[in-house]
Structures are given as C-alpha cells and as structure tokens.
Design a protein around this motif. Structure first.
Motif, PDB file in Angstrom:
ATOM      1  N   LEU A 279      -7.793  -6.636   9.973  1.00 33.41           N
ATOM      2  CA  LEU A 279      -7.587  -6.304   8.881  1.00 33.41           C
ATOM      3  C   LEU A 279      -6.970  -5.205   8.077  1.00 33.41           C
ATOM      4  N   VAL A 280      -7.155  -4.095   9.027  1.00 32.04           N
ATOM      5  CA  VAL A 280      -6.584  -2.957   8.801  1.00 32.04           C
ATOM      6  C   VAL A 280      -4.929  -2.992   8.906  1.00 32.04           C
ATOM      7  N   VAL A 281      -4.530  -3.777   9.737  1.00 32.84           N
ATOM      8  CA  VAL A 281      -3.011  -4.005   9.995  1.00 32.84           C
ATOM      9  C   VAL A 281      -2.445  -4.729   8.595  1.00 32.84           C
ATOM     10  N   PHE A 282      -3.272  -5.772   8.019  1.00 35.17           N
ATOM     11  CA  PHE A 282      -3.035  -6.554   7.119  1.00 35.17           C
ATOM     12  C   PHE A 282      -3.020  -5.600   5.899  1.00 35.17           C
ATOM     13  N   LEU A 283      -4.105  -5.050   5.638  1.00 37.85           N
ATOM     14  CA  LEU A 283      -4.404  -4.096   4.445  1.00 37.85           C
ATOM     15  C   LEU A 283      -3.130  -2.746   4.272  1.00 37.85           C
ATOM     16  N   SER A 284      -2.809  -2.199   5.441  1.00 36.62           N
ATOM     17  CA  SER A 284      -1.840  -1.740   5.368  1.00 36.62           C
ATOM     18  C   SER A 284      -0.485  -2.078   4.825  1.00 36.62           C
ATOM     19  N   ALA A 285      -0.497  -3.202   5.365  1.00 36.42           N
ATOM     20  CA  ALA A 285       1.031  -3.866   4.883  1.00 36.42           C
ATOM     21  C   ALA A 285       0.764  -4.330   3.275  1.00 36.42           C
ATOM     22  N   PHE A 286      -0.287  -4.533   2.833  1.00 39.13           N
ATOM     23  CA  PHE A 286      -0.696  -4.924   1.572  1.00 39.13           C
ATOM     24  C   PHE A 286      -0.625  -3.433   0.569  1.00 39.13           C
ATOM     25  N   ILE A 287      -0.862  -2.428   1.162  1.00 38.96           N
ATOM     26  CA  ILE A 287      -0.828  -1.099   0.475  1.00 38.96           C
ATOM     27  C   ILE A 287       0.590  -0.594   0.141  1.00 38.96           C
ATOM     28  N   GLY A 288       1.119  -0.923   1.497  1.00 35.82           N
ATOM     29  CA  GLY A 288       2.724  -0.717   1.578  1.00 35.82           C
ATOM     30  C   GLY A 288       3.499  -1.369   0.692  1.00 35.82           C
ATOM     31  N   ALA A 289       3.053  -2.602   0.277  1.00 35.44           N
ATOM     32  CA  ALA A 289       3.866  -3.661  -0.423  1.00 35.44           C
ATOM     33  C   ALA A 289       3.666  -3.317  -1.850  1.00 35.44           C
ATOM     34  N   MET A 290       2.323  -2.913  -2.153  1.00 43.92           N
ATOM     35  CA  MET A 290       1.988  -2.506  -3.589  1.00 43.92           C
ATOM     36  C   MET A 290       2.968  -1.340  -4.050  1.00 43.92           C
ATOM     37  N   ILE A 291       2.915  -0.347  -3.158  1.00 44.83           N
ATOM     38  CA  ILE A 291       3.639   0.900  -3.540  1.00 44.83           C
ATOM     39  C   ILE A 291       4.877   0.615  -3.611  1.00 44.83           C
ATOM     40  N   GLY A 292       5.456   0.082  -2.800  1.00 43.18           N
ATOM     41  CA  GLY A 292       6.999  -0.305  -2.689  1.00 43.18           C
ATOM     42  C   GLY A 292       7.276  -1.296  -3.958  1.00 43.18           C
ATOM     43  N   PHE A 293       6.464  -2.184  -4.529  1.00 43.69           N
ATOM     44  CA  PHE A 293       6.732  -2.722  -5.667  1.00 43.69           C
ATOM     45  C   PHE A 293       6.892  -2.143  -6.921  1.00 43.69           C
ATOM     46  N   LEU A 294       5.776  -0.741  -6.901  1.00 44.40           N
ATOM     47  CA  LEU A 294       6.035   0.160  -7.996  1.00 44.40           C
ATOM     48  C   LEU A 294       7.105   0.778  -8.101  1.00 44.40           C
ATOM     49  N   TRP A 295       7.966   0.819  -7.015  1.00 39.23           N
ATOM     50  CA  TRP A 295       9.324   1.431  -7.157  1.00 39.23           C
ATOM     51  C   TRP A 295      10.272   0.736  -8.274  1.00 39.23           C
ATOM     52  N   TYR A 296       9.953  -0.563  -8.462  1.00 32.73           N
ATOM     53  CA  TYR A 296      10.550  -1.154  -9.508  1.00 32.73           C
ATOM     54  C   TYR A 296       9.615  -1.812 -10.590  1.00 32.73           C
ATOM     55  N   ASN A 297       8.332  -1.729 -10.377  1.00 32.66           N
ATOM     56  CA  ASN A 297       7.687  -2.100 -11.448  1.00 32.66           C
ATOM     57  C   ASN A 297       6.882  -1.096 -12.349  1.00 32.66           C
TER      58      ASN A 297
END
Length: 423
Positions: A279-297
């Motif tokens: 779950l740590v691997v999954f949540l790391s990807a989740f956090i990265g996706a959220m931060i990356g999405f904020l680049w445009y959002n």
C-alpha cells in the motif's frame, strides 16, 4: 512487472537488482514516476481535450464575488490521475498482493463510474449526469466486494497487538505470534487502541463473530460511499480536492508503513498487518499523481478532475483505511470531506422541514460549505431567510479558501497521527 524481473535477476547476482526488494526504493520511484507521468500526460491530455472542444459547462460567474467565469476548461482530468497511479503501481508493485489488487480494482471501478457521470454531462448535455441511484449502487458494490474479500481471503490477516505489563508502571507492546483473521480496528484513546466488531455484536451470543463480519462489510460499504461522496463535494474549487487528497494520502502512507513494520507497529501500539507495505507503493503513486495534477489544476485551473477523479480519490482513501484497520479514524483525518457532506445534509434537510411549514429557510449561504466563504449577501435568494447570513463577514478569493482548507487538513492529519500516542 519490474519488481518480478529484477527479483529474478537477483538470483544471478546482477548488481543493483537487490534494491527492488526495498519498499523505500520502490515507493520513492513510484512517487517520482507518477509525478512525471501526470506532468507529461496532463499536458497532452489538456491539448487533446481542447482541440476537440470537450469541456465542462461554463461555471456561473455570478456565484463568485470576483466574477471569475471558467469557460472552456477541459474536464475528466481524473483520467490523468488514474493513469499516473496505475502505471507506476503495475511496474513497481507486487501484483500477487491482495491489498494491492483491491486498490487497483477500486481505482478502475470508481474511475469508470465517475467517467460515465462526466460523459453524460458533457456529451449528452445533461447537467445531472449519472442518476444518483446508479452512483450509490456502484459505490455500494465496490464496498461490498472489498469487505467480502477482506472477510474471506486467507491473505487478509493481522497480528494483533497486546500490552504486556512489566515491573512498576512500564508497559510493553507486543504482537501475537500467529497471524489471524481479525475483526479489530484501530480507535484512539482506549487500551490497545482496538475495537472489536464482534464485541459490538456480543448480544447475539454464539453468532457474534459472524455478525461482526457482517457489520464489518456494512461498515466498509458506508466508509467507501461516504468518503467518495465527500471527496466529490469537496471538488468545487481549483486545487481543493487534489491538495486535500495528497495530504490525507501522506497520513495514510505513514499508517500503512508503520502497520507493515512490526517494530513501528509496536511503538504506535497498533496491529501488524503483513503485506500492507505494498500500500505504501500505491499511496506513493497516489500522492505523486495528486501533486502532479495540481500542476494544471491549481488556480487558475487548466483542467478539472470531474467525477472521474473525485469519486476515485474518495474510494481509494476509504478502501485503504479499511485495509489497514483505520476506518474509524477517517472522520478526523477526512474532516474536511465530512464537513462538506454534513453541510449539504443540514442545508437540504432543514430547507425541506421548513418548506413543509410554508417557510423558505436555509442555514448556510451556500453548500457545500466552501461556497459559503465566497458568496456575497447580495447574491442570496431574496425569497429565502438565512440563519447564518452574516457569516462569514466578507467573501474570500477561492485560492485563499483552498489554501486554508489545505492547512486545516494538515492539522487534522497531524492530530490523527498524534491520537495514536494518547491513551
């Protein structure tokens, strides 16, 4: 995929192959990869959507005291989030892990549900989107699948924590040697931090364990439905939901990591959950996706996540919390989502009660609650009475509201972690 390749190469003493066994390495790699994917794919996705004029119906500028009209902004940005999560997870995760598979299924399931809602809004020009009943059925179904899997799967086991008194007042936390199916869940402020669902159903006597599992499945359904709807309501300002979700994701990552580490689990006096390190691997990807999405959002938004993103985000948070037995801590951790949902319930129910009496009375200026902070008195319905008409005293710009909601979520996340040391 890459995990299994490099573990195979490790047998032949290939230099560096052994580092793929470290959860810290795979997690950080997942974080970086999801960030890069969301940044790269997000740019191309936005251009593609704009080129085909696929955008959300223009938001009414009259609800914003600063007169910001958001027209022509692409939606369905949740696709960026989903792709940015799944690619790193498929590459770096252990796909034989039951918990990881549940997270992937949840992401795809609720992503598809949200996509159908956005599709109806955009292409069929129906602002109502997918019927509420169908949404509820979809959320309840995935909650039922997750709850039933955790009940029946032989891999979903824990080693329960127990307190062992020593000389004087000192107490040592240890974990039982055998991993078992457990109905315990973490709750702060009580001994051993555990609440057993079977004890709640003790009045059923010999059937209390079976009833406890039924209660657990029902609780899973309620958690997934409530959190996904809360995230959906929170998605009303640029960067609001993505930022809050990233913060909540960090807290859940900490919980998942300590739950998978027997020494840290003993320190925090919580259950040791073998396999939860994935779950740590999954949540790391989740956090990265959220931060990356904020680049445009982030304000001003170049893309909206839509229900494709918000329903998925809430479902991921809810299912992850259930897997690591922290679902009863979500009202505090996801306090912003809870308040958003509560404000809508209070507003609608109070208005219905008063309407039966021939009065038009509302509690807030607008709901979800974040809209209250940007609504002017002059923009209110003249035919209605507002209980909290004078609050707040002035409107705020949506970027300020968003950042203050982020700060509130940071405080709530810190408090959630701190409660584990308060007994």
């Amino acid at each position: 995929m890459l995990y299994y390749i490099f573990r195979f190469l490790e047998q032949y003493n290939i230099p560096g192959a052994h580092i793929w066994s470290y959860i810290s390495f795979r997690s950080l790699l997942a974080l970086i990869l999801s960030l890069l994917i969301s940044a790269w794919f997000g740019e191309h996705f936005i251009k593609w959507m704009k080129h085909r004029n696929i955008a959300e119906t223009a938001r009414d500028a009259s609800i914003d005291p600063f007169g910001v009209e958001k027209k022509g902004v692409p939606t369905m940005g949740g696709i960026i989030i989903i792709v940015s999560i799944l690619i790193p997870v498929l590459l770096l995760g252990r796909m034989r892990n039951t918990y990881l598979l549940l997270m992937i299924i949840t992401t795809l399931w609720l992503g598809f549900l949200g996509f159908m809602d956005d599709y109806i809004k955009i292409f069929r020009k129906n602002k109502e989107g997918l019927k509420g009943l169908y949404k509820i059925i979809g959320q309840v179904s995935i909650g039922f699948i997750v709850g039933l899997t955790l009940w029946l799967s032989p891999d979903a086991v824990v080693r329960e924590n127990v307190s062992v008194p020593k000389q004087g007042q000192e107490i040592t936390v240890k974990h039982k040697a055998e991993a078992v199916k457990s109905l315990q869940t973490t709750i702060p402020f009580i001994k051993n931090h555990n609440l057993n669902y079977s004890n709640v159903m003790a009045f059923l006597g010999e059937y209390k364990v079976a009833a406890g599992w039924v209660l657990f499945v029902i609780m899973t359904i309620l958690v997934v439905t409530a959190v996904s709807n809360g995230a959906n309501l929170n998605d009303g300002m640029d960067g609001m939901c993505a930022g809050n979700a990233a913060i909540i994701g960090v807290a859940l990552l900490i919980f998942s990591y300590v739950s998978s580490h027997i020494i840290y689990a003993a320190y925090f006096d919580i259950m040791y959950i073998p396999g939860s390190q994935e779950l740590v691997v999954f949540l790391s990807a989740f956090i990265g996706a959220m931060i990356g999405f904020l680049w445009y959002n982030a304000y001003p938004a170049q893309v909206f996540m839509g229900d494709t993103g918000s329903l998925t985000i809430g479902g991921i948070i809810g299912v992850c919390a259930v897997i690591i037995h922290k679902e009863l801590m979500l009202p505090l951790l996801c306090g912003i989502f809870f308040i958003e949902s509560l404000s809508v319930i209070i507003q609608t129910q109070w208005f219905k009660i008063q309407k039966r009496k021939g009065r038009r009375v509302r509690v807030f200026r607008a709901t979800p609650i974040h809209d209250t902070f940007r609504r002017l008195d002059s923009q209110l319905d003249a035919t209605s009475t507002y209980i909290l008409k004078g609050w707040p005293h002035r409107p705020f710009h949506e970027s300020k509201i968003t950042i203050r909601f982020w700060i509130t979520t940071i405080i709530l996340a810190a408090l959630t972690i701190i409660t584990l040391k308060i007994r």
